[in-house]
Write a protein that holds these residues in place. Structure first.
Motif, PDB file in Angstrom:
ATOM      1  N   ASP A 157       1.688  -9.772 -14.990  1.00  0.00           N
ATOM      2  CA  ASP A 157       1.840  -8.387 -15.396  1.00  0.00           C
ATOM      3  C   ASP A 157       3.326  -8.028 -15.443  1.00  0.00           C
ATOM      4  OD1 ASP A 157      -0.900  -8.045 -15.502  1.00  0.00           O
ATOM      5  OD2 ASP A 157      -1.034  -7.307 -13.444  1.00  0.00           O
ATOM      6  N   GLY A 158       3.634  -7.032 -16.224  1.00  0.00           N
ATOM      7  CA  GLY A 158       5.005  -6.551 -16.344  1.00  0.00           C
ATOM      8  C   GLY A 158       5.252  -6.116 -17.770  1.00  0.00           C
ATOM      9  N   ASP A 159       6.371  -5.465 -17.965  1.00  0.00           N
ATOM     10  CA  ASP A 159       6.752  -4.986 -19.286  1.00  0.00           C
ATOM     11  C   ASP A 159       7.094  -6.193 -20.169  1.00  0.00           C
ATOM     12  OD1 ASP A 159       7.857  -3.815 -21.535  1.00  0.00           O
ATOM     13  OD2 ASP A 159       9.498  -2.833 -20.468  1.00  0.00           O
ATOM     14  N   PRO A 160       6.326  -6.429 -21.232  1.00  0.00           N
ATOM     15  CA  PRO A 160       6.585  -7.590 -22.091  1.00  0.00           C
ATOM     16  C   PRO A 160       7.999  -7.610 -22.674  1.00  0.00           C
ATOM     17  CG  PRO A 160       4.481  -6.599 -22.636  1.00  0.00           C
ATOM     18  CD  PRO A 160       5.159  -5.670 -21.667  1.00  0.00           C
ATOM     19  N   ALA A 161       8.552  -6.436 -22.973  1.00  0.00           N
ATOM     20  CA  ALA A 161       9.917  -6.390 -23.516  1.00  0.00           C
ATOM     21  C   ALA A 161      10.928  -6.855 -22.470  1.00  0.00           C
ATOM     22  CB  ALA A 161      10.249  -4.986 -24.003  1.00  0.00           C
ATOM     23  N   ALA A 162      10.764  -6.407 -21.236  1.00  0.00           N
ATOM     24  CA  ALA A 162      11.685  -6.811 -20.169  1.00  0.00           C
ATOM     25  C   ALA A 162      11.538  -8.301 -19.857  1.00  0.00           C
ATOM     26  CB  ALA A 162      11.445  -5.977 -18.914  1.00  0.00           C
ATOM     27  N   ILE A 163      10.321  -8.794 -19.833  1.00  0.00           N
ATOM     28  CA  ILE A 163      10.092 -10.220 -19.577  1.00  0.00           C
ATOM     29  C   ILE A 163      10.722 -11.054 -20.695  1.00  0.00           C
ATOM     30  CG2 ILE A 163       8.331 -12.032 -19.409  1.00  0.00           C
ATOM     31  CD1 ILE A 163       6.522  -9.885 -18.044  1.00  0.00           C
ATOM     32  N   ALA A 164      10.511 -10.648 -21.934  1.00  0.00           N
ATOM     33  CA  ALA A 164      11.088 -11.388 -23.073  1.00  0.00           C
ATOM     34  C   ALA A 164      12.606 -11.401 -22.985  1.00  0.00           C
ATOM     35  CB  ALA A 164      10.631 -10.761 -24.392  1.00  0.00           C
ATOM     36  N   ARG A 165      13.197 -10.281 -22.643  1.00  0.00           N
ATOM     37  CA  ARG A 165      14.658 -10.221 -22.547  1.00  0.00           C
ATOM     38  C   ARG A 165      15.166 -11.105 -21.417  1.00  0.00           C
ATOM     39  NH1 ARG A 165      16.294  -4.179 -24.572  1.00  0.00           N
ATOM     40  NH2 ARG A 165      14.826  -4.204 -26.309  1.00  0.00           N
ATOM     41  N   ALA A 166      14.442 -11.136 -20.301  1.00  0.00           N
ATOM     42  CA  ALA A 166      14.840 -12.010 -19.196  1.00  0.00           C
ATOM     43  C   ALA A 166      14.766 -13.475 -19.617  1.00  0.00           C
ATOM     44  CB  ALA A 166      13.951 -11.761 -17.983  1.00  0.00           C
ATOM     45  N   VAL A 167      13.738 -13.833 -20.358  1.00  0.00           N
ATOM     46  CA  VAL A 167      13.609 -15.211 -20.845  1.00  0.00           C
ATOM     47  C   VAL A 167      14.780 -15.556 -21.763  1.00  0.00           C
ATOM     48  CG1 VAL A 167      12.227 -16.711 -22.366  1.00  0.00           C
ATOM     49  CG2 VAL A 167      11.108 -15.391 -20.552  1.00  0.00           C
ATOM     50  N   VAL A 168      15.100 -14.667 -22.686  1.00  0.00           N
ATOM     51  CA  VAL A 168      16.206 -14.938 -23.617  1.00  0.00           C
ATOM     52  C   VAL A 168      17.534 -15.018 -22.861  1.00  0.00           C
ATOM     53  CG1 VAL A 168      17.513 -14.020 -25.579  1.00  0.00           C
ATOM     54  CG2 VAL A 168      15.010 -14.066 -25.646  1.00  0.00           C
ATOM     55  N   LEU A 169      17.757 -14.113 -21.929  1.00  0.00           N
ATOM     56  CA  LEU A 169      18.997 -14.165 -21.143  1.00  0.00           C
ATOM     57  C   LEU A 169      19.100 -15.468 -20.360  1.00  0.00           C
ATOM     58  CD1 LEU A 169      19.286 -10.513 -19.798  1.00  0.00           C
ATOM     59  CD2 LEU A 169      20.898 -11.686 -21.309  1.00  0.00           C
ATOM     60  N   ALA A 170      18.015 -15.903 -19.759  1.00  0.00           N
ATOM     61  CA  ALA A 170      18.026 -17.153 -18.996  1.00  0.00           C
ATOM     62  C   ALA A 170      18.332 -18.349 -19.893  1.00  0.00           C
ATOM     63  CB  ALA A 170      16.688 -17.352 -18.290  1.00  0.00           C
ATOM     64  N   THR A 171      17.832 -18.318 -21.102  1.00  0.00           N
ATOM     65  CA  THR A 171      18.038 -19.468 -21.987  1.00  0.00           C
ATOM     66  C   THR A 171      19.452 -19.525 -22.562  1.00  0.00           C
ATOM     67  OG1 THR A 171      17.145 -18.298 -23.912  1.00  0.00           O
ATOM     68  CG2 THR A 171      15.605 -19.636 -22.617  1.00  0.00           C
ATOM     69  N   HIS A 172      20.161 -18.412 -22.584  1.00  0.00           N
ATOM     70  CA  HIS A 172      21.536 -18.432 -23.092  1.00  0.00           C
ATOM     71  C   HIS A 172      22.353 -19.533 -22.409  1.00  0.00           C
ATOM     72  CE1 HIS A 172      21.833 -14.045 -24.765  1.00  0.00           C
ATOM     73  NE2 HIS A 172      21.213 -14.858 -25.587  1.00  0.00           N
ATOM     74  N   GLY A 173      22.270 -19.608 -21.106  1.00  0.00           N
ATOM     75  CA  GLY A 173      23.031 -20.614 -20.373  1.00  0.00           C
ATOM     76  C   GLY A 173      22.625 -22.031 -20.728  1.00  0.00           C
ATOM     77  N   PHE A 174      21.339 -22.241 -20.946  1.00  0.00           N
ATOM     78  CA  PHE A 174      20.854 -23.578 -21.294  1.00  0.00           C
ATOM     79  C   PHE A 174      21.286 -23.983 -22.704  1.00  0.00           C
ATOM     80  CE2 PHE A 174      18.220 -22.630 -17.679  1.00  0.00           C
ATOM     81  CZ  PHE A 174      18.072 -23.858 -17.054  1.00  0.00           C
ATOM     82  N   VAL A 175      21.490 -23.005 -23.566  1.00  0.00           N
ATOM     83  CA  VAL A 175      21.974 -23.312 -24.919  1.00  0.00           C
ATOM     84  C   VAL A 175      23.485 -23.512 -24.897  1.00  0.00           C
ATOM     85  CG1 VAL A 175      22.277 -22.415 -27.271  1.00  0.00           C
ATOM     86  CG2 VAL A 175      20.102 -22.074 -26.084  1.00  0.00           C
TER      87      VAL A 175
END
Length: 176
Positions: free
Chosen positions: A128-146
């Motif tokens: 559960d959680g705000d899908p927009a906030a979860i998506a943004r957290a996923v994208v932010l986390a992946t920035h470093g991996f890219v």
């Protein structure tokens, strides 16, 4: 030669079209760069999501499907020729998209991830959680991996090790 030393005239010459043809479509190099990155990254994402496809365990598990798609996209962006050239020759071109504002490509990626999170929540697989906030957290986390994975690779930790850690991070972020 890098972005800073490229002109619209040079682009027209290399494309084999008149300067006016280029100037009608793009009034300046920043507009051309924005369109080029949007087209390129959009193609990378589309191809990566399709390649990560719905086979095997990911087919019935929304979390595994999203993890596979995000991990494939990270790898593809990290290996993309245009991306590598920008990072190598003109890394400052990426700074506005990391520090000041989102680009069209980032918005498109956010929409895809948010939709997958919503679908996963509806299926009862994503927490559960705000899908927009979860998506943004996923994208932010992946920035470093890219952008920075290469700085963390050495004899002790391989790129494959980091890719697996990304999958673990994503699973734990998304799972119920």
């Amino acid at each position: 030669v890098g972005w800073r030393r490229t002109t619209l005239t040079e682009v027209a010459r290399r494309a084999g079209v008149s300067r006016m043809t280029i100037y009608r479509a793009w009034p300046d190099m920043p507009q051309l760069l924005g369109d080029l990155m949007t087209r390129e990254w959009g193609g990378v994402v589309t191809a990566s999501v399709a390649a990560a496809g719905p086979d095997g365990p990911a087919e019935s598990d929304p979390v595994e499907k999203l993890v596979a798609q995000v991990a494939a996209t990270v790898r593809a962006l990290r290996d993309n020729e245009l991306f590598l050239r920008i990072v190598e020759l003109d890394p400052e071109l990426l700074l506005p998209y990391l520090l000041s504002r989102r680009g069209r490509s980032q918005d498109a990626i956010l929409a895809l991830v948010e939709g997958a999170v919503r679908d996963g929540q509806a299926a009862g697989a994503v927490r559960d959680g705000d899908p927009a906030a979860i998506a943004r957290a996923v994208v932010l986390a992946t920035h470093g991996f890219v952008l920075s994975a290469h700085t963390m690779v050495d004899d002790a930790v391989s790129e494959a090790d980091l890719d697996e850690e990304l999958r673990v991070l994503l699973r734990r972020t998304l799972a119920r």
